[in-house]
Design an enzyme around this catalytic site. Sequence first.
Site, mmCIF file in Angstrom:
data_model
loop_
_atom_site.group_PDB
_atom_site.id
_atom_site.type_symbol
_atom_site.label_atom_id
_atom_site.label_comp_id
_atom_site.label_asym_id
_atom_site.label_seq_id
_atom_site.Cartn_x
_atom_site.Cartn_y
_atom_site.Cartn_z
ATOM 1 N N TRP A 164 -68.740 -60.280 -71.059
ATOM 2 C CA TRP A 164 -67.245 -60.300 -71.423
ATOM 3 C C TRP A 164 -66.299 -59.459 -70.549
ATOM 4 O O TRP A 164 -65.125 -59.828 -70.440
ATOM 5 C CB TRP A 164 -67.102 -59.999 -72.756
ATOM 6 C CG TRP A 164 -68.002 -58.962 -73.186
ATOM 7 C CD1 TRP A 164 -68.998 -58.555 -73.843
ATOM 8 C CD2 TRP A 164 -67.428 -57.498 -73.081
ATOM 9 N NE1 TRP A 164 -69.476 -57.626 -74.106
ATOM 10 C CE2 TRP A 164 -68.220 -56.821 -73.651
ATOM 11 C CE3 TRP A 164 -66.166 -56.849 -72.385
ATOM 12 C CZ2 TRP A 164 -68.431 -55.173 -73.498
ATOM 13 C CZ3 TRP A 164 -66.319 -55.659 -72.395
ATOM 14 C CH2 TRP A 164 -67.128 -54.682 -73.123
ATOM 15 N N ASN A 165 -66.843 -58.460 -69.732
ATOM 16 C CA ASN A 165 -66.084 -57.504 -69.142
ATOM 17 C C ASN A 165 -65.208 -58.095 -67.959
ATOM 18 O O ASN A 165 -64.044 -57.505 -67.714
ATOM 19 C CB ASN A 165 -66.660 -56.228 -68.743
ATOM 20 C CG ASN A 165 -67.667 -56.245 -67.788
ATOM 21 O OD1 ASN A 165 -68.245 -57.528 -67.536
ATOM 22 N ND2 ASN A 165 -68.321 -55.310 -67.125
ATOM 23 N N LYS A 188 -73.975 -69.923 -69.641
ATOM 24 C CA LYS A 188 -73.868 -69.367 -70.976
ATOM 25 C C LYS A 188 -72.815 -68.241 -70.958
ATOM 26 O O LYS A 188 -73.173 -67.174 -70.493
ATOM 27 C CB LYS A 188 -75.154 -69.067 -71.766
ATOM 28 C CG LYS A 188 -75.024 -68.556 -73.078
ATOM 29 C CD LYS A 188 -75.870 -67.448 -73.697
ATOM 30 C CE LYS A 188 -75.301 -66.112 -73.516
ATOM 31 N NZ LYS A 188 -74.166 -65.730 -74.028
ATOM 32 N N PRO A 189 -71.672 -68.502 -71.164
ATOM 33 C CA PRO A 189 -70.635 -67.491 -71.110
ATOM 34 C C PRO A 189 -70.845 -66.573 -72.492
ATOM 35 O O PRO A 189 -71.383 -66.797 -73.477
ATOM 36 C CB PRO A 189 -69.313 -68.117 -71.214
ATOM 37 C CG PRO A 189 -69.541 -69.367 -71.854
ATOM 38 C CD PRO A 189 -71.179 -69.654 -71.703
ATOM 39 N N GLY A 243 -75.058 -58.283 -67.144
ATOM 40 C CA GLY A 243 -75.193 -57.579 -68.626
ATOM 41 C C GLY A 243 -75.911 -56.235 -68.485
ATOM 42 O O GLY A 243 -76.193 -55.607 -67.572
ATOM 43 N N SER A 244 -76.415 -56.167 -69.755
ATOM 44 C CA SER A 244 -77.097 -54.758 -70.092
ATOM 45 C C SER A 244 -78.723 -54.714 -69.622
ATOM 46 O O SER A 244 -79.239 -55.852 -69.526
ATOM 47 C CB SER A 244 -77.001 -54.265 -71.577
ATOM 48 O OG SER A 244 -77.902 -55.211 -72.171
ATOM 49 N N GLU A 265 -78.035 -58.307 -62.359
ATOM 50 C CA GLU A 265 -76.881 -56.995 -62.188
ATOM 51 C C GLU A 265 -76.938 -56.528 -63.814
ATOM 52 O O GLU A 265 -76.171 -57.228 -64.548
ATOM 53 C CB GLU A 265 -75.780 -57.429 -61.661
ATOM 54 C CG GLU A 265 -74.688 -56.429 -61.239
ATOM 55 C CD GLU A 265 -73.511 -56.221 -62.120
ATOM 56 O OE1 GLU A 265 -72.977 -57.249 -62.047
ATOM 57 O OE2 GLU A 265 -73.275 -55.184 -62.547
ATOM 58 N N CYS A 299 -69.640 -52.218 -64.966
ATOM 59 C CA CYS A 299 -70.935 -51.529 -64.800
ATOM 60 C C CYS A 299 -70.791 -50.678 -63.595
ATOM 61 O O CYS A 299 -71.804 -49.736 -63.499
ATOM 62 C CB CYS A 299 -71.904 -52.874 -64.459
ATOM 63 S SG CYS A 299 -72.108 -53.880 -65.697
ATOM 64 N N GLU A 396 -74.935 -45.794 -70.479
ATOM 65 C CA GLU A 396 -73.576 -46.073 -70.127
ATOM 66 C C GLU A 396 -72.741 -45.803 -71.379
ATOM 67 O O GLU A 396 -73.069 -46.375 -72.292
ATOM 68 C CB GLU A 396 -73.787 -47.577 -69.739
ATOM 69 C CG GLU A 396 -73.207 -47.876 -68.080
ATOM 70 C CD GLU A 396 -73.321 -49.146 -67.848
ATOM 71 O OE1 GLU A 396 -72.676 -49.729 -67.202
ATOM 72 O OE2 GLU A 396 -73.999 -50.193 -68.477
ATOM 73 N N GLU A 473 -75.208 -60.124 -54.988
ATOM 74 C CA GLU A 473 -74.511 -61.035 -55.183
ATOM 75 C C GLU A 473 -73.262 -60.834 -53.952
ATOM 76 O O GLU A 473 -73.191 -59.632 -53.652
ATOM 77 C CB GLU A 473 -73.804 -61.313 -56.615
ATOM 78 C CG GLU A 473 -74.860 -61.282 -57.553
ATOM 79 C CD GLU A 473 -74.423 -61.465 -58.818
ATOM 80 O OE1 GLU A 473 -73.731 -60.461 -59.423
ATOM 81 O OE2 GLU A 473 -74.750 -62.549 -59.370
HETATM 82 C C1 SIN Z 1 -69.437 -55.470 -63.495
HETATM 83 O O1 SIN Z 1 -68.800 -54.787 -64.416
HETATM 84 O O2 SIN Z 1 -70.463 -56.102 -63.660
HETATM 85 C C2 SIN Z 1 -68.918 -55.984 -62.259
HETATM 86 C C3 SIN Z 1 -67.966 -55.207 -61.588
HETATM 87 C C4 SIN Z 1 -67.208 -55.410 -60.310
HETATM 88 O O3 SIN Z 1 -67.489 -56.548 -59.888
HETATM 89 O O4 SIN Z 1 -66.593 -54.770 -59.722
#
Ligand code: SIN
Length: 492
Positions: A164-165, A188-189, A243-244, A265, A299, A396, A473
């Site tokens: 969601w971020n 799947k969002p 995600g986590s 990731e 992240c 985190e 990615e």
């Molecule tokens: C993320 O928080 O997973 C991605 C951050 C970013 O692409 O800068």
Amino acid sequence: MASTNANIWGLQDPSLIKDQSYIDGKWVSAKEGGTILVTNPATDEELGTVPEMGLEDAKSAIAAAGKAFASWGKTTARHRHDILMKFYSLMQEHNDDLARIITLENGKTLTEAKGENAYSASFMEWYAEEAVRTYGEQIPSPFTNIRNVVIKQPVGVVAIFTPWNFPSAMITRKLGAALAAGCTAVIKPPPETPFSALALAELSRRAGVPDGVINIVTTQKNVIEVGREMCESKTVRKVSFTGSTPVAKGLYGMAASTLKKVSIEAGGNAPFIVFDDADIDQAVEGAIACKFRGSGQTCVCANRIYVQSSVYADFASKLAEKVTAFKVGNGLDATTTHGPLIHEKAISKVTRHVEDAVSRGAQVLVGGKRVDGVGAFFTPTVLSEVPAGALFNVEETFGPVAALTKFETEEEVIALANDADVGLAGYFFSRDVGRVWRVAEALEVGMVGTNTGLISHATIPFGGVKESGIGREGSHGIEEYLNQKLIAFGGI
Ligand code: SIN
């Protein structure tokens, strides 16, 4: 029946808001009829509902993607390039609306949301350009009558799980690569921010992406069975997840049952180091950008800020002064610099980290608690003298808290920085070129920012080491969606 609160969105093109999922080119409700309620984290207002899809819906989406792959996988790279470029243009054309959707469901400020949409669209452009450059190879054979040629082919149906971020950019970073390679997708969002995903599906239709190539399965309560199907189905040939780390491990385990390709990731807990030879003003700017982007919910956000003792007081007071000037509020308000956290669970985690550090002797220089009243707001915070054993160093935080720790030597801080199970991004500030090389090479992370707090771009290989993930990615990330095939030509 799903629905949306039409008055709240205020879009120039209201047809970008969809309250149904997207399967095989059709807008559909859940077979069992359930819905998920989506709220605005800044106001607690209901934005609308989307379908609570279950196992049978996931199976339909996978089947549609499997069927569509038969033709999409055979299209020319030039054709896919053209469609992706159209998709890119549509995302730019609808920048204001797409940004508004992001702000309303995620909370980030409109400026940040516009930045995210531009970032998100840039993956479409980047992968369009990559599509036409997925060259194969000719490898000299040890035998005179054999010629070896390697071609690249799309892996097939891809299952995409996003957080969601970044409601939009984490989709296009995967989807752009998948489409460019010739793969089809089931996405799947997250249940917190499904409307951005559905708006992208609508734009994909307008861009000419054929039915079944992109499918969206919105789910919340049924996430385990839907996720399992997406990871274990034999039709799906690749799983891509952001995600986590705990969820990543679960999905990785499920995907192992059919030995799927995976890209992951996961969590970060990034170290951010300020050496005594750094430009301190530049380091403060870097810390602001890196730590407080998305109210600390990325992240790659700095989680552990290590400052060398001789510049510690200067850095801490300059950072505290800047953070005091932040204005927290509704992201639609032009004066807001930082929006809310995503929900109460996020507030609880940040509070737990702050309380833990304070109980171990840390001092609160700015902020330190949630903002009372409506919305999930936490005051931007600077903590000083955070001890090594504090939770900030273990997990985190995902919130707007700069946790400062003093260090003495380069050797000591590299050991502190690398004392983590994860390794996504790391940052440091120094003007000594020898140190820049030494520290950049020594940090156990996938991405290093030296004298900058912002590294993200479609062109970079985004990804981590250790428990932060697998694969990359952006950059050459299209390769993760392609299989190499050798064709040995004999009898020559
Ligand atoms: C993320 O928080 O997973 C991605 C951050 C970013 O692409 O800068």
